[in-house]
Motif scaffolding. Sequence first.
Motif, PDB file in Angstrom:
ATOM      1  N   LEU A 154       0.817  -1.218   0.000  1.00  0.00           N
ATOM      2  CA  LEU A 154       0.000   0.000   0.000  1.00  0.00           C
ATOM      3  C   LEU A 154       0.845   1.260   0.000  1.00  0.00           C
ATOM      4  O   LEU A 154       0.480   2.259  -0.632  1.00  0.00           O
ATOM      5  N   ALA A 212       1.818   1.917  -3.433  1.00  0.00           N
ATOM      6  CA  ALA A 212       0.694   2.328  -4.280  1.00  0.00           C
ATOM      7  C   ALA A 212       0.308   3.784  -4.051  1.00  0.00           C
ATOM      8  O   ALA A 212      -0.060   4.496  -4.993  1.00  0.00           O
ATOM      9  N   ILE A 242      -0.075  -3.023  -5.796  1.00  0.00           N
ATOM     10  CA  ILE A 242      -0.544  -3.675  -4.575  1.00  0.00           C
ATOM     11  C   ILE A 242      -0.407  -5.192  -4.712  1.00  0.00           C
ATOM     12  O   ILE A 242      -0.828  -5.780  -5.717  1.00  0.00           O
ATOM     13  N   TRP A 274      -1.699  -8.381  -3.607  1.00  0.00           N
ATOM     14  CA  TRP A 274      -2.834  -9.043  -2.946  1.00  0.00           C
ATOM     15  C   TRP A 274      -3.487 -10.012  -3.928  1.00  0.00           C
ATOM     16  O   TRP A 274      -4.491  -9.684  -4.569  1.00  0.00           O
TER      17      TRP A 274
END
Length: 424
Positions: A350, A353, A403, A405
């Motif tokens: 994060l 980002a 990111i 994920w």
Amino acid sequence: MNVLLLGSGGREHALAWKIAASPLLTTLYAAPGNPGIAQVAELAALDVADHGAIAGFCREKGIDLVVVGPEAPLVAGLADDLRAAGIRVFGPSKAAAQLEGSKGFTKDFCAEFGIPTAAYGRFDTLAAAKVYVEKVGAPIVVKADGLAAGKGVTVATTLDEAFSALEACFDGTFGGAGAEVVVEEMLVGEEASFFCLCDGTTALPFGTAQDHKRVGEGDTGPNTGGMGAYSPAPVMTPDMVEHTMREIVEPTMRGMAARGMPFSGVLFAGLMIAADGPKLIEYNVRFGDPECQVLMMRLKDDLLVLLNAAADGQLAHTSVRWRDETALTVVMAANGYPGTPEKGSVIRGLDEAARDGVEVFHAGTALNAGALVANGGRVLNVTATGASVAEAQKKAYDAVDRIDWPQGFCRRDIGWRAVERERR
């Protein structure tokens, strides 16, 4: 000022981020909050359904203003109970919150005060609703009357789909929200979101947006709480805004006052822009989510000043300024959403980002042994600004790609209509 913000989603993170920038602020508290909100506010372990505990916290901490993020506490009368305790609140009374809490209330209200909306019927039995649907035919829209977390609406293209939607409501799929239904004609046009700050008398236009409700690209698949949004909405021209204020918002403000339930807080009109002008699809009584995120990125003025003016009945002496840029947000959701989302997966990247004017608002996150994990359906709102929709879109998706994920997903076409407009 000491401020208490109630809520835990992406909308509340965006509000917290903007309130925290105010020179008027002394301390911002948030309940229950989330890990993103904790970066700009002190979290409090309060149950938003426990009105007495919230009032007690406000007295203990010397809270000057309570900002209620989600709709459920407003529909439950939290604002009334806090005002009765002498605590200033940004948000409507229980009576006024019926504009969102009961779709039937709003449809009847529109009929009484001449506000343009879809033709409809209200029903509290399955048999009567089916008779109406058979008479009117499909396509048709079936709505659970009460709050259903954005999932109680079905746009039925066939009679069988409409009957299934009605059965789901009356079978208890949406709990008490489906004990009554509204069945209405399907409006044709382009949808837009229009916001006003209200103080019971004055409604101050507060931005436009368009969101994407369907889970799949090309606006396919089931409805969600919203997979992304952008602001401003190109379809909401100055003339369309003026038309909406004159035909929809101002009659609503007058009508609510005439009924003895003046509206204060955020009035969020979901509109269908048709060939003959705007029509009201529904009202909400709080900021949209994820529309709030793009509005906060564009707002030039101090949000806390505006919230205070609304709480104090001073909006007639207030104006709002916006940045020229477009803002666009992409929702990253957990696999399984809008069904049962997979929780607990670790999210990384994060900080990488959130650069170059990008903000990542937390919507459904938690901390587990120091790691950020998914804790909901809609988990992150990756939000960027740009000189055009296309530029904001590119910046947002570049940030999404930074990111880490694997268990999350997003739509890759947020803003597609507006981008096509820009290319013409």
